[in-house]
Design an enzyme around this catalytic site. Structure first.
Site: not given
Ligand code: NAD
Length: 260
Positions: A142, A155
């Site tokens: 991130s 985080y």
């Molecule tokens: P999201 O909530 O849409 O997706 C998260 C995914 O992780 C889902 O498929 C969920 O089922 C899975 N997950 C959660 N806990 C789990 C577990 N214990 N075991 C297996 N799977 C699990 O979130 P996203 O925004 O797509 O985030 C994906 C990644 O990107 C994360 O690591 C997040 O920190 C990172 N990220 C997101 C953003 C943002 O703004 N959305 C920004 C920077 C980084």
């Protein structure tokens, strides 16, 4: 671009991970999906990807907070596809609270899912990557892997840890044809962020549009969300032969946030 390659994408039932899994399948890779969600919807996505792209798509319900389940998922992918060339450590959760009130179990869960799961999966797939002289490890950190925001101690610690883990294994594995890089997205409008918008709107007593502009995107110079498709295209590039010399990097795709 990824024909005859096979990949595991953790947390790929939603958001960024799903976008990356779809892009890999479109490029001809076999993919193991992972994550939580409605069983029928997951099966629909799995079968649709197979049908539309002529690739094999498996699904593992492994909980990334459980090391034994992470290892079992790796084993199932290695057996199912014959080998695993690419892993994307993407599964992640968020918890926001002042440090003195931060629940211990939330700290443990964020560290386990956002960081330790990557270590366990990398450890499980590296031996067969070394044996084949090829591997692509793509870790989704991130902008919070490079900078901090208040109330996100677990985080930010996990994401900084992800950048450090990636750099270390990259230099360790470089002579085996294995690369490791971190993608550092700014805010992307996924279910994870939708929840934050609603929570912040309630907490600040302001409308969601104001939360987006004045809270979430205040440092993101472009003032727009990063798109899932943009991140997926970067992951495809990092997985490709063209990225063979690109390793140990932490790549911000954050609309200028971390350079603001
Ligand atoms: P999201 O909530 O849409 O997706 C998260 C995914 O992780 C889902 O498929 C969920 O089922 C899975 N997950 C959660 N806990 C789990 C577990 N214990 N075991 C297996 N799977 C699990 O979130 P996203 O925004 O797509 O985030 C994906 C990644 O990107 C994360 O690591 C997040 O920190 C990172 N990220 C997101 C953003 C943002 O703004 N959305 C920004 C920077 C980084």
């Amino acid at each position: 671009m990824l024909k005859r390659k096979s990949a595991i994408v953790t947390g790929s039932t939603s958001g960024i991970g799903l976008g990356i899994a779809q892009a890999f399948a479109r490029q001809g890779a076999d993919v193991m999906l992972n994550g939580f969600g409605n069983a029928d919807e997951i099966e629909f996505t799995r079968a649709q990807l197979e049908r539309e792209h002529g690739v094999r798509v498996l699904y593992s319900a492994a909980d990334m907070s459980q090391p034994a389940q992470v290892r079992a998922m790796a084993q199932a992918a290695i057996e199912g596809f014959g080998h695993v060339d690419i892993v994307v450590n993407n599964a992640g959760i968020q918890h926001v609270a002042p440090v003195e009130e931060f629940p211990e179990e939330k700290w443990d869960a964020v560290l386990a899912i956002n960081l330790s799961s990557a270590f366990h999966l990398i450890k499980a797939v590296v031996p067969q990557m070394k044996a084949r002289g090829f591997g692509r490890i793509i870790n989704v950190a991130s902008a919070h892997g490079l900078t901090a925001s208040p109330f996100k101690s677990a985080y930010v610690a996990a994401k900084h840890g992800m950048v450090g883990l990636t750099r270390t294994i990259a230099v360790e594995l470089a002579e085996h044809g294995i690369t490791a890089n971190t993608i550092c997205p700014g805010y992307v409008k996924t279910p994870l962020v939708d929840k934050q918008i609603a929570d912040q709107a309630r907490a600040h007593g302001i409308p969601p549009e104001q939360v987006v502009r004045e809270v979430l995107l205040s440092h993101q110079a472009r003032k727009q969300f990063v798109q899932v498709e943009e991140l997926a295209a970067l992951a495809v590039f990092l997985a490709s032969d063209a990225a063979a010399s690109m390793t140990a990097t932490a790549i911000p795709m954050d609309g200028g946030w971390t350079q603001h």
